[in-house]
Design a protein around this motif. Structure first.
Motif, PDB file in Angstrom:
ATOM      1  N   SER A  30     -37.496 105.441  34.463  1.00  0.00           N
ATOM      2  CA  SER A  30     -37.764 106.457  35.527  1.00  0.00           C
ATOM      3  C   SER A  30     -38.611 107.448  35.145  1.00  0.00           C
ATOM      4  O   SER A  30     -39.104 108.414  35.671  1.00  0.00           O
ATOM      5  N   ASN A  31     -38.457 107.906  33.578  1.00  0.00           N
ATOM      6  CA  ASN A  31     -39.067 109.231  33.080  1.00  0.00           C
ATOM      7  C   ASN A  31     -40.284 108.852  32.241  1.00  0.00           C
ATOM      8  O   ASN A  31     -40.896 109.438  31.492  1.00  0.00           O
ATOM      9  N   LEU A  32     -40.815 107.446  32.665  1.00  0.00           N
ATOM     10  CA  LEU A  32     -42.076 107.263  31.789  1.00  0.00           C
ATOM     11  C   LEU A  32     -43.462 107.363  32.563  1.00  0.00           C
ATOM     12  O   LEU A  32     -43.543 106.996  34.139  1.00  0.00           O
ATOM     13  N   LYS A  33     -44.333 107.566  31.894  1.00  0.00           N
ATOM     14  CA  LYS A  33     -45.717 107.900  32.643  1.00  0.00           C
ATOM     15  C   LYS A  33     -46.670 106.473  32.017  1.00  0.00           C
ATOM     16  O   LYS A  33     -46.887 106.343  30.880  1.00  0.00           O
ATOM     17  N   PRO A  34     -47.546 106.112  32.888  1.00  0.00           N
ATOM     18  CA  PRO A  34     -48.284 104.940  32.394  1.00  0.00           C
ATOM     19  C   PRO A  34     -49.388 105.636  31.638  1.00  0.00           C
ATOM     20  O   PRO A  34     -50.120 106.650  32.086  1.00  0.00           O
ATOM     21  N   VAL A  35     -49.876 104.731  30.553  1.00  0.00           N
ATOM     22  CA  VAL A  35     -51.114 105.022  29.718  1.00  0.00           C
ATOM     23  C   VAL A  35     -51.844 104.007  29.893  1.00  0.00           C
ATOM     24  O   VAL A  35     -51.571 102.795  29.496  1.00  0.00           O
ATOM     25  N   LEU A  36     -53.217 104.167  30.013  1.00  0.00           N
ATOM     26  CA  LEU A  36     -53.957 102.983  30.133  1.00  0.00           C
ATOM     27  C   LEU A  36     -55.508 103.577  29.978  1.00  0.00           C
ATOM     28  O   LEU A  36     -55.973 104.337  30.895  1.00  0.00           O
ATOM     29  N   GLY A  43     -64.566  98.575  21.858  1.00  0.00           N
ATOM     30  CA  GLY A  43     -63.646  97.416  22.009  1.00  0.00           C
ATOM     31  C   GLY A  43     -62.275  97.761  22.116  1.00  0.00           C
ATOM     32  O   GLY A  43     -61.131  97.022  21.709  1.00  0.00           O
ATOM     33  N   LEU A  44     -61.903  99.239  22.277  1.00  0.00           N
ATOM     34  CA  LEU A  44     -60.581  99.766  22.179  1.00  0.00           C
ATOM     35  C   LEU A  44     -59.881  99.630  23.575  1.00  0.00           C
ATOM     36  O   LEU A  44     -60.506 100.096  24.718  1.00  0.00           O
ATOM     37  N   LYS A  45     -58.596  99.554  23.503  1.00  0.00           N
ATOM     38  CA  LYS A  45     -57.856  99.408  24.800  1.00  0.00           C
ATOM     39  C   LYS A  45     -56.663  99.965  24.600  1.00  0.00           C
ATOM     40  O   LYS A  45     -56.038  99.426  23.575  1.00  0.00           O
ATOM     41  N   ILE A  46     -55.921 100.759  25.117  1.00  0.00           N
ATOM     42  CA  ILE A  46     -54.364 101.263  25.012  1.00  0.00           C
ATOM     43  C   ILE A  46     -53.718 101.224  26.417  1.00  0.00           C
ATOM     44  O   ILE A  46     -54.383 101.578  27.308  1.00  0.00           O
ATOM     45  N   SER A  47     -52.541 100.478  26.208  1.00  0.00           N
ATOM     46  CA  SER A  47     -51.612 100.490  27.390  1.00  0.00           C
ATOM     47  C   SER A  47     -50.256 100.635  27.072  1.00  0.00           C
ATOM     48  O   SER A  47     -49.999 100.340  26.000  1.00  0.00           O
ATOM     49  N   GLY A  48     -49.425 101.005  28.203  1.00  0.00           N
ATOM     50  CA  GLY A  48     -48.147 101.097  27.757  1.00  0.00           C
ATOM     51  C   GLY A  48     -47.429 102.303  28.740  1.00  0.00           C
ATOM     52  O   GLY A  48     -48.046 102.913  29.599  1.00  0.00           O
ATOM     53  N   TYR A  49     -46.227 102.959  27.999  1.00  0.00           N
ATOM     54  CA  TYR A  49     -45.702 104.173  28.794  1.00  0.00           C
ATOM     55  C   TYR A  49     -45.347 105.290  27.655  1.00  0.00           C
ATOM     56  O   TYR A  49     -45.042 104.852  26.526  1.00  0.00           O
ATOM     57  N   VAL A  50     -45.217 106.427  28.069  1.00  0.00           N
ATOM     58  CA  VAL A  50     -44.990 107.677  27.652  1.00  0.00           C
ATOM     59  C   VAL A  50     -44.053 108.335  28.525  1.00  0.00           C
ATOM     60  O   VAL A  50     -44.402 108.457  29.514  1.00  0.00           O
ATOM     61  N   LEU A  88     -45.943 120.772  23.958  1.00  0.00           N
ATOM     62  CA  LEU A  88     -44.979 120.174  25.541  1.00  0.00           C
ATOM     63  C   LEU A  88     -43.561 120.160  25.340  1.00  0.00           C
ATOM     64  O   LEU A  88     -42.907 120.354  26.219  1.00  0.00           O
ATOM     65  N   ILE A  89     -43.106 120.028  24.143  1.00  0.00           N
ATOM     66  CA  ILE A  89     -41.620 119.882  23.819  1.00  0.00           C
ATOM     67  C   ILE A  89     -41.305 120.762  22.813  1.00  0.00           C
ATOM     68  O   ILE A  89     -42.160 121.114  21.606  1.00  0.00           O
ATOM     69  N   GLY A  90     -40.131 120.963  22.698  1.00  0.00           N
ATOM     70  CA  GLY A  90     -39.528 121.744  21.477  1.00  0.00           C
ATOM     71  C   GLY A  90     -39.437 121.000  20.180  1.00  0.00           C
ATOM     72  O   GLY A  90     -39.779 119.910  19.975  1.00  0.00           O
ATOM     73  N   ASN A  91     -38.997 121.767  18.932  1.00  0.00           N
ATOM     74  CA  ASN A  91     -39.075 121.366  17.611  1.00  0.00           C
ATOM     75  C   ASN A  91     -37.839 120.478  17.790  1.00  0.00           C
ATOM     76  O   ASN A  91     -36.983 120.608  18.525  1.00  0.00           O
ATOM     77  N   SER A  92     -38.138 119.337  16.847  1.00  0.00           N
ATOM     78  CA  SER A  92     -36.973 118.537  16.559  1.00  0.00           C
ATOM     79  C   SER A  92     -36.698 117.541  17.929  1.00  0.00           C
ATOM     80  O   SER A  92     -35.738 117.080  18.090  1.00  0.00           O
ATOM     81  N   ARG A  93     -37.667 117.577  18.663  1.00  0.00           N
ATOM     82  CA  ARG A  93     -37.650 116.590  19.951  1.00  0.00           C
ATOM     83  C   ARG A  93     -38.754 115.724  20.080  1.00  0.00           C
ATOM     84  O   ARG A  93     -39.721 116.055  19.487  1.00  0.00           O
ATOM     85  N   TYR A  94     -38.524 114.825  20.272  1.00  0.00           N
ATOM     86  CA  TYR A  94     -39.600 113.376  20.418  1.00  0.00           C
ATOM     87  C   TYR A  94     -39.609 112.689  21.826  1.00  0.00           C
ATOM     88  O   TYR A  94     -38.545 112.368  22.388  1.00  0.00           O
ATOM     89  N   PRO A  95     -40.708 112.234  22.068  1.00  0.00           N
ATOM     90  CA  PRO A  95     -40.704 111.267  23.267  1.00  0.00           C
ATOM     91  C   PRO A  95     -40.361 109.890  22.977  1.00  0.00           C
ATOM     92  O   PRO A  95     -40.416 109.554  21.900  1.00  0.00           O
ATOM     93  N   PHE A  96     -40.287 109.232  24.296  1.00  0.00           N
ATOM     94  CA  PHE A  96     -40.001 107.791  24.332  1.00  0.00           C
ATOM     95  C   PHE A  96     -41.451 107.310  24.523  1.00  0.00           C
ATOM     96  O   PHE A  96     -42.078 107.653  25.471  1.00  0.00           O
ATOM     97  N   ILE A  97     -41.727 106.107  23.331  1.00  0.00           N
ATOM     98  CA  ILE A  97     -43.093 105.770  23.783  1.00  0.00           C
ATOM     99  C   ILE A  97     -43.065 104.186  23.619  1.00  0.00           C
ATOM    100  O   ILE A  97     -42.353 103.696  22.639  1.00  0.00           O
TER     101      ILE A  97
END
Length: 146
Positions: A30-36, A43-50, A88-97
């Motif tokens: 529920s905290n993920l945003k789509p990437v496409l 010929g590049l394509k990226i898909s998934g969630y961050v 966007l986020i504090g030091n020592s914090r990392y996203p879920f991707i």
């Protein structure tokens, strides 16, 4: 499957968000945003969630980066993600991707490491910028709608 035994099983609906929900949790999904993003010329394509900037982790262990559907450890990929989130986020914090980058086979070398977990790109700057812009766009739309 591992040595003929099932070690992990999902409903196999071929729906990435459902699989993420089953493997991790509804809270994560529920905290993920789509990437496409697709670039037909290169010929590049990226898909998934961050994850949104307000949903972070204490380590980079939740960086699931794939190149042509192969799980990899990739400094170029990782650095592009880190740069987007830096302010966007504090030091020592990392996203879920969970992201899959599709690259023409001639533009990526998977034979850098014996386990094929590391890759080298023909044009790493192009890859960095492509990933950065895709993730940045996904987060900009999130920030603007909040």
């Amino acid at each position: 499957m591992n040595n003929g035994k099932t070690t992990l099983k999902t409903t196999a609906q071929n729906e990435n968000m459902q699989t993420i929900r089953e493997l991790f949790s509804t809270e994560v999904s529920s905290n993920l945003k789509p990437v496409l993003k697709t670039d037909k010329i290169s010929g590049l394509k990226i898909s998934g969630y961050v994850s949104s900037p307000d949903y972070t982790r204490a380590s980079k262990k939740d960086y699931y980066m794939y190149v042509n559907s192969r799980l990899v450890k990739c400094p170029v990929f990782q650095k592009s993600i880190d740069m987007v989130y830096r302010n966007l986020i504090g030091n020592s914090r990392y996203p879920f991707i969970v992201l899959n980058l599709e690259v023409p086979p001639a533009d990526v070398d998977v034979n850098v490491h014996p386990t094929k977990k590391e890759v080298r790109y023909k044009n790493p700057n192009q890859i960095f910028n492509f990933i950065y812009s895709a993730v940045d766009s996904a987060l900009k739309s999130y920030v603007e709608t909040e």
